[in-house]
Write an enzyme that holds these catalytic residues in place. Structure first.
Site, PDB file in Angstrom:
ATOM      1  N   ASP A   1       1.523   9.795  11.015  1.00 34.21           N
ATOM      2  CA  ASP A   1       0.694  10.532  10.522  1.00 34.21           C
ATOM      3  C   ASP A   1       1.571  12.060  11.568  1.00 34.21           C
ATOM      4  OD1 ASP A   1      -1.900  11.153  12.125  1.00 34.21           O
ATOM      5  OD2 ASP A   1      -2.276  10.167   9.832  1.00 34.21           O
TER       6      ASP A   1
ATOM      7  N   ASP B   1      -4.018   1.952  14.864  1.00 33.39           N
ATOM      8  CA  ASP B   1      -4.112   3.111  13.523  1.00 33.39           C
ATOM      9  C   ASP B   1      -3.577   2.472  12.131  1.00 33.39           C
ATOM     10  OD1 ASP B   1      -4.814   5.167  12.470  1.00 33.39           O
ATOM     11  OD2 ASP B   1      -3.086   6.136  13.347  1.00 33.39           O
ATOM     12  N   SER B   2      -4.603   1.843  11.402  1.00 37.65           N
ATOM     13  CA  SER B   2      -3.663   1.528  10.698  1.00 37.65           C
ATOM     14  C   SER B   2      -4.548   1.390   9.240  1.00 37.65           C
ATOM     15  CB  SER B   2      -4.816  -0.337  10.374  1.00 37.65           C
ATOM     16  OG  SER B   2      -6.027  -0.354  10.149  1.00 37.65           O
ATOM     17  N   THR B   3      -4.692   1.211   7.499  1.00 36.92           N
ATOM     18  CA  THR B   3      -5.376   1.455   6.831  1.00 36.92           C
ATOM     19  C   THR B   3      -5.808   0.547   6.692  1.00 36.92           C
ATOM     20  OG1 THR B   3      -2.999   0.360   4.829  1.00 36.92           O
ATOM     21  CG2 THR B   3      -3.414   3.237   5.539  1.00 36.92           C
ATOM     22  N   ASP B   4      -6.599   0.612   5.549  1.00 34.31           N
ATOM     23  CA  ASP B   4      -7.905  -0.903   5.015  1.00 34.31           C
ATOM     24  C   ASP B   4      -6.689  -1.888   4.876  1.00 34.31           C
ATOM     25  OD1 ASP B   4     -10.139   0.719   4.558  1.00 34.31           O
ATOM     26  OD2 ASP B   4      -9.585   1.835   2.705  1.00 34.31           O
TER      27      ASP B   4
ATOM     28  N   GLN C   1       3.811   1.722  -0.378  1.00 35.54           N
ATOM     29  CA  GLN C   1       2.570   2.977  -1.070  1.00 35.54           C
ATOM     30  C   GLN C   1       3.558   4.019  -1.789  1.00 35.54           C
ATOM     31  OE1 GLN C   1       0.515   2.656   2.770  1.00 35.54           O
ATOM     32  NE2 GLN C   1       2.171   3.595   3.475  1.00 35.54           N
TER      33      GLN C   1
ATOM     34  N   PRO D   1       0.216  -4.262   3.061  1.00 36.47           N
ATOM     35  CA  PRO D   1       0.728  -4.402   4.051  1.00 36.47           C
ATOM     36  C   PRO D   1      -0.373  -4.546   5.960  1.00 36.47           C
ATOM     37  CG  PRO D   1       1.341  -2.391   3.452  1.00 36.47           C
ATOM     38  CD  PRO D   1       1.002  -2.721   2.845  1.00 36.47           C
TER      39      PRO D   1
ATOM     40  N   ASP E   1       7.788  -3.678  10.710  1.00 43.82           N
ATOM     41  CA  ASP E   1       6.971  -4.404  10.715  1.00 43.82           C
ATOM     42  C   ASP E   1       5.851  -4.331  12.294  1.00 43.82           C
ATOM     43  OD1 ASP E   1       4.516  -6.030  10.368  1.00 43.82           O
ATOM     44  OD2 ASP E   1       5.724  -7.194   9.238  1.00 43.82           O
ATOM     45  N   GLY E   2       4.147  -4.143  12.155  1.00 42.49           N
ATOM     46  CA  GLY E   2       4.099  -3.810  13.696  1.00 42.49           C
ATOM     47  C   GLY E   2       3.591  -5.414  13.620  1.00 42.49           C
TER      48      GLY E   2
END
Lengths: 282, 282
Positions: B86, B155-158, B31, B162, B137-138
């Protein structure tokens, strides 16, 4: 048309809305009035580039400014609304068994534009026999009128232009004088994120004339930052202590979309960052 | 520099942030990563134009995704975090008396950029002896690992790139297999305003492997629309029923800025418009 509206919430933060269509744009004696259509929020009423309400989320602000203070009063019969020209607050308030609701709005064109382009927001509120619409200056009204009320709701725009006086101590003192015994007043007191000084001033101002001052929050997606505050000045008990059972009983059949009986009390449970900012012990 | 970042929350709605300064901009294998400075929210971490966290409001999301599930578990010792590069979530989680916290983040550069430009968000979390950081990779991790955990936080992104697989039923089944008896998992489940189908899919997917599925909300000012959802899949009791006294006891001394003991329960009290949209009886 692929223009975007920017509704600023600080020096460097805004909510941005795609304007799919502009249904109305005009300038009244007080402000620029627009009605735009947005793909996410539907029709939106915009005054001087600030979103006032939208079809999609109007219920949050109007339910929270109407029902929290009205339920906190044991038996409100006479209501005064200052501002609130779109009629959404009036519509919610009239769900209560009021005898009369006086609404004093300074800008006739806001009422007319809303009735024409967003008729579902007031619904039948302006034609309700209990409604008395006064087109005039709310500041002068509370200063000059001899009428008294159980609940007074101040549904103002940001403290700019004609709304500045609605955040003054002189105005709060007049509001206090217009209340019957046990009465209370509720005002929209701005964003706790970028109008913290305003919120502090509202609390201090109300605190000079009311024994009880209590702030509560709601999440209004179309207001910048979304977290929004309302503050009650009460002559009677602490509004936050209203039991959930009383809220449920008094709002039964109202078909509310945001407020829940447990959510009433939770709205007064300020997050610690804000309680600290306001100097309220946790 | 007077460029604005537009973080979209739908076809026609975005949060807009003035970019006072851009401290970092780079492209990892996964990203685009940026760190910008905004006058209202301070330093902000931005992945593919979506704000992930900011100095000013990071505590809302991180407190709510960490403490609600950790307190809902009676005695969590082993924690797995998927994503969360983060480190803000990890930092909050480590306030609990955990024995070990494994964090599996796919993008090493998110960790490195945060540690360099936003060091106060993870604080000392990455150097805590209980922390084991796995760059990987979770999805593969929960599928291949034989380890088990009391609590798993996603705690993922949209759901783009990935992160797509982090919203799949196969992933939830693997998560379920990695839980010890009485364990629970919590995921960020998107915006109830413009990602309603996502939220429905998360609830349905978790519902296939967990006897209890419970959604709660928080107001995150820097996420579009601000109203944000989290969903817990639990093998034990209903997380929403955790008593306020238990929340107070288990978070004493945490110096929380958003979550209150009463607010824990209130977060599960969904507004009727959303309960209806999710088919939950009011």
């Amino acid at each position: 048309m692929s223009e975007w509206l920017h509704d600023a919430g600080g020096a460097g933060f805004a909510h941005a809305y795609l304007i799919e269509e502009e249904l109305y744009r005009g300038r009244s004696a007080f402000q620029e009035i627009r009605v735009i259509v947005n793909p996410d929020f539907g029709r939106m009423l915009v005054l001087d580039d600030a979103v006032q309400t939208s079809e999609r989320d109007e219920f949050v602000y109007h339910e929270m400014l109407a029902h929290v203070p009205l339920v906190a009063h044991p038996a409100p019969r006479r209501l005064l609304i200052i501002g609130g020209g779109d009629g959404g607050l009036l519509e919610e308030a009239l769900k209560h068994p009021l005898a009369e609701a006086v609404m004093v709005e300074i800008d006739r064109e806001v009422v007319e534009v809303t009735r024409r382009f967003l008729p579902q927001i007031p619904g039948g509120a302006f034609d309700d026999p209990r409604t008395r619409l006064v087109i005039g200056d709310g500041i002068r009204y509370v200063s000059a009128s001899a009428e008294t009320f159980d609940v007074i709701l101040v549904d103002s725009t940001d403290p700019k232009g004609p709304a500045v006086g609605l955040f003054s101590e002189a105005f709060y003192a007049d509001v206090r004088r217009r209340l019957r015994p046990g009465g209370l007043a509720a005002v929209q007191s701005g964003s706790p994120l970028y109008q913290l000084e305003l919120l502090r001033a509202v609390r201090a101002g109300l605190g000079k004339v009311f024994p009880v001052v209590s702030t509560y929050l709601a999440t209004v997606p179309t207001y910048p930052g979304a977290l929004w505050s309302f503050t009650i000045g009460a002559t009677g008990g602490d509004p936050a202590q209203t039991p959930a059972e009383e809220v449920a009983r008094r709002t039964a059949g109202f078909d509310l979309q945001y407020l829940t009986p447990a959510g009433f009390r939770a709205a007064f449970d300020l997050p610690p960052f804000l309680a600290r900012d306001l100097g309220i012990a946790g």
